[in-house]
Design a protein around this motif. Structure first.
Motif, PDB file in Angstrom:
ATOM      1  N   THR A 109      39.901  20.794  32.041  1.00 20.48           N
ATOM      2  CA  THR A 109      39.198  21.709  31.518  1.00 20.48           C
ATOM      3  C   THR A 109      39.430  23.326  31.433  1.00 20.48           C
ATOM      4  N   ILE A 110      38.928  23.939  30.337  1.00 17.28           N
ATOM      5  CA  ILE A 110      39.039  25.253  30.385  1.00 17.28           C
ATOM      6  C   ILE A 110      38.480  26.182  31.758  1.00 17.28           C
ATOM      7  N   THR A 111      37.441  25.775  31.977  1.00 11.81           N
ATOM      8  CA  THR A 111      36.966  26.419  33.499  1.00 11.81           C
ATOM      9  C   THR A 111      37.760  26.218  34.598  1.00 11.81           C
ATOM     10  N   ALA A 112      38.148  24.915  34.661  1.00 11.71           N
ATOM     11  CA  ALA A 112      39.361  24.752  35.849  1.00 11.71           C
ATOM     12  C   ALA A 112      40.502  25.690  35.647  1.00 11.71           C
ATOM     13  N   TYR A 113      41.034  25.804  34.531  1.00 14.43           N
ATOM     14  CA  TYR A 113      42.192  26.583  34.250  1.00 14.43           C
ATOM     15  C   TYR A 113      42.043  27.954  34.619  1.00 14.43           C
ATOM     16  N   VAL A 114      40.719  28.395  34.221  1.00 17.39           N
ATOM     17  CA  VAL A 114      40.241  29.921  34.537  1.00 17.39           C
ATOM     18  C   VAL A 114      40.232  30.114  36.109  1.00 17.39           C
ATOM     19  N   ASN A 115      39.514  29.060  36.596  1.00 17.49           N
ATOM     20  CA  ASN A 115      39.561  29.238  38.066  1.00 17.49           C
ATOM     21  C   ASN A 115      40.782  29.108  38.872  1.00 17.49           C
ATOM     22  N   GLU A 116      41.693  28.334  38.425  1.00 21.26           N
ATOM     23  CA  GLU A 116      42.927  28.246  38.964  1.00 21.26           C
ATOM     24  C   GLU A 116      43.759  29.478  38.895  1.00 21.26           C
ATOM     25  N   ARG A 117      43.680  30.144  37.980  1.00 21.49           N
ATOM     26  CA  ARG A 117      44.301  31.546  37.474  1.00 21.49           C
ATOM     27  C   ARG A 117      43.427  32.669  38.428  1.00 21.49           C
ATOM     28  N   ARG A 118      42.236  32.573  38.438  1.00 12.60           N
ATOM     29  CA  ARG A 118      41.458  33.580  39.365  1.00 12.60           C
ATOM     30  C   ARG A 118      42.038  33.448  40.853  1.00 12.60           C
ATOM     31  N   ILE A 119      42.039  32.312  41.376  1.00 12.35           N
ATOM     32  CA  ILE A 119      42.600  31.718  42.524  1.00 12.35           C
ATOM     33  C   ILE A 119      43.985  32.473  43.007  1.00 12.35           C
ATOM     34  N   GLU A 120      44.785  32.026  41.779  1.00  9.15           N
ATOM     35  CA  GLU A 120      46.272  32.642  42.154  1.00  9.15           C
ATOM     36  C   GLU A 120      46.180  34.041  42.216  1.00  9.15           C
ATOM     37  N   LEU A 121      45.613  34.671  41.072  1.00  8.04           N
ATOM     38  CA  LEU A 121      45.489  36.258  41.555  1.00  8.04           C
ATOM     39  C   LEU A 121      44.884  36.603  42.797  1.00  8.04           C
ATOM     40  N   ALA A 122      43.796  35.841  43.256  1.00  5.43           N
ATOM     41  CA  ALA A 122      42.960  36.276  44.535  1.00  5.43           C
ATOM     42  C   ALA A 122      44.301  35.994  45.623  1.00  5.43           C
ATOM     43  N   GLN A 123      44.914  35.091  45.653  1.00  5.43           N
ATOM     44  CA  GLN A 123      46.033  34.743  46.771  1.00  5.43           C
ATOM     45  C   GLN A 123      47.077  35.924  46.708  1.00  5.43           C
ATOM     46  N   GLU A 124      47.431  36.387  45.404  1.00  5.92           N
ATOM     47  CA  GLU A 124      48.368  37.412  45.424  1.00  5.92           C
ATOM     48  C   GLU A 124      47.613  38.508  46.072  1.00  5.92           C
ATOM     49  N   LEU A 125      46.835  38.964  45.473  1.00  5.36           N
ATOM     50  CA  LEU A 125      46.042  40.240  46.219  1.00  5.36           C
ATOM     51  C   LEU A 125      45.667  40.254  47.639  1.00  5.36           C
ATOM     52  N   LEU A 126      45.420  38.991  48.253  1.00  3.72           N
ATOM     53  CA  LEU A 126      45.251  38.836  49.649  1.00  3.72           C
ATOM     54  C   LEU A 126      46.488  39.061  50.310  1.00  3.72           C
ATOM     55  N   LYS A 127      47.446  38.435  49.793  1.00  2.58           N
ATOM     56  CA  LYS A 127      48.852  38.790  50.286  1.00  2.58           C
ATOM     57  C   LYS A 127      49.537  40.144  50.186  1.00  2.58           C
ATOM     58  N   THR A 128      48.998  40.970  49.243  1.00  2.31           N
ATOM     59  CA  THR A 128      49.979  42.093  48.953  1.00  2.31           C
ATOM     60  C   THR A 128      49.167  43.498  49.062  1.00  2.31           C
ATOM     61  N   THR A 129      47.610  43.250  49.509  1.00  2.00           N
ATOM     62  CA  THR A 129      46.893  44.560  49.697  1.00  2.00           C
ATOM     63  C   THR A 129      46.122  44.606  50.680  1.00  2.00           C
ATOM     64  N   ASN A 130      45.132  45.420  51.064  1.00  2.00           N
ATOM     65  CA  ASN A 130      44.269  45.256  52.095  1.00  2.00           C
ATOM     66  C   ASN A 130      42.691  45.458  51.625  1.00  2.00           C
TER      67      ASN A 130
END
Length: 85
Positions: free
Chosen positions: A1-22
């Motif tokens: 679904t579109i909601t699942a796709y958007v949520n996956e992208r949100r979590i991908e971004l969150a993972q990147e931010l958690l790894k690269t920022t404080n």
């Protein structure tokens, strides 16, 4: 679904931010488009199997990966990359 796709992208971004920022987890949630940090944590756990803080700890200096400080403009660029469909 579109909601699942958007949520996956949100979590991908969150993972990147958690790894690269404080940035605080609440700030990361907001950058990912989720205003409720409790909902963000629940969603993050659903997609990754761990809480955001645990994810950050497992990807921090204790594992030989240094936490990188990035500028606000770099953060904005990263957010734009994940927001584009």
């Amino acid at each position: 679904t579109i909601t699942a796709y958007v949520n996956e992208r949100r979590i991908e971004l969150a993972q990147e931010l958690l790894k690269t920022t404080n940035l605080q987890i609440q700030t990361i949630a907001q950058l990912c488009g989720i205003l409720d940090v409790n909902y963000f944590t629940k969603l993050f756990r659903k997609y990754t199997g761990m809480a955001p803080s645990s994810f950050r700890n497992s990807n921090s200096m204790s594992n030989g990966v240094s936490l990188v400080m990035i500028s606000f403009s770099q953060t904005q660029s990263m957010v734009r990359k994940y927001v584009q469909l």
